[in-house]
Motif scaffolding. Structure first.
Motif: not given
Length: 332
Positions: A194-208
């Motif tokens: 929903n945040g287009k890979g940005k925003g709160k918590g996005a740092e927890n996820f690796r791009r895929s």
């Protein structure tokens, strides 16, 4: 060509299906869990074979456009059944014969240990229709319910399954020691999209490749329609208790379902927008080319298999496998 993670066009509203480059060939490490006095494998190998025999028979028989979740074979469950019912509706609307699924090979089992319900296990295989391994999720909600095929996800190119030989225990939602608890991981992934890979918590996820393609498709549709319409997308976690099991690296495999609502709203006085995807038009109940002057909403079901690392790991949550498909379309 079929798009990734789905057997029919699921990503592009107005454009052509996407193309996946490459092919995952990583070795899959799967070892039967050791005996445990406190918990035990949810199925033995002989049981798994019998379950898969019954499931494959149900998959081969398929569903009709007249079927519902109540009338379809009990071996077909959850998002898998929802997607197949939508495909049957599209085929009937377009007066086409529903496709016959290819046989899925049986190359590995991943069997968690637990004493609780619901229970699940994973069967890994391939079919002629897919370029990477399929991870099938077999689930039973109670001792009275037979195991059925709940999801059939496709591994991302280059992805690998973590080992589960040491401790394959099923995990509860309040488990400690993970970067994110299972429910937090699924909800966080929805937030990441929903945040287009940005925003709160996005740092927890690796791009895929999965998330990149979803976000690229949204951006492309926004640009293509910016003069006449606005485009929005929202992903919501569906399951109260995602499925989860321990992996050898101290992390977990987490399996959960999302629902995406994708809406195109035509700006006042801007005319009409045409839906080029014939399957989407059929899902909305149109036999012919579909145009709309107010709004168009498509609803898709997604299932993702995430690897959630241990809390003290430097890794981030990554998508191992996914499936996505449209189940509803509506014009206003």
């Amino acid at each position: 060509m079929n798009p990734p993670f789905s057997r029919r066009a699921a990503f592009g509203l107005l454009l052509t299906p996407l193309v996946v480059a490459g092919c995952g060939e990583d070795a899959i490490t799967v070892v039967a869990p050791q005996a445990d006095a406190q918990a035990y494998p949810v199925v033995e190998s002989g049981q798994a074979r019998s379950i898969l025999d019954a499931v494959d028979k149900a998959v081969s028989a398929g569903v009709s456009s007249k079927d519902t979740t109540e009338t379809a074979d009990a071996r077909l469950l959850g998002p898998y059944l929802e997607l197949r019912l939508a495909e049957a509706k599209v085929a009937a609307e377009r007066k086409k014969k529903a496709g016959t699924p290819d046989e899925v090979t049986r190359e590995a089992l991943i069997v968690p240990r637990t004493t609780a319900w619901p229970r699940f296990f994973l069967a890994v295989g391939r079919s002629r229709q897919t370029s990477t391994y399929l991870v099938r999720v077999l689930r039973s909600d109670s001792a009275r319910d037979p195991y059925g095929l709940w999801a059939e996800t496709m591994m991302l190119p280059g992805a690998s399954l973590p080992g589960t030989a040491t401790d394959a225990s099923m995990l509860t939602q309040d488990v400690d020691g993970l970067l994110l608890a299972p429910k937090e991981a699924i909800e966080g992934f929805a937030g990441y999209l929903n945040g287009k890979g940005k925003g709160k918590g996005a740092e927890n996820f690796r791009r895929s490749e999965y998330s990149d393609q979803l976000l690229q498709r949204l951006e492309a549709d926004e640009k293509a329609l910016k003069e006449v319409a606005t485009v929005s997308s929202k992903h919501v976690a569906v399951d109260e208790n995602p499925l989860a099991m321990r992996t050898d690296d101290g992390g977990a495999l987490v399996i959960g379902r999302l629902r995406q609502t994708y809406t195109v709203k035509v700006k006042s006085g801007s005319g009409k927008v045409k839906v080029k995807d014939a399957d989407l038009a059929a899902l909305a109940g149109s036999k012919d080319a579909l145009q709309f002057s107010k709004s168009f909403t498509r609803t898709a079901v997604e299932v993702v298999v995430l690897h959630v690392p241990a809390q003290d790991s430097k890794e981030r949550v990554r998508v191992v496998a996914a499936e996505k498909g449209d189940v509803k379309a509506e014009v206003k």
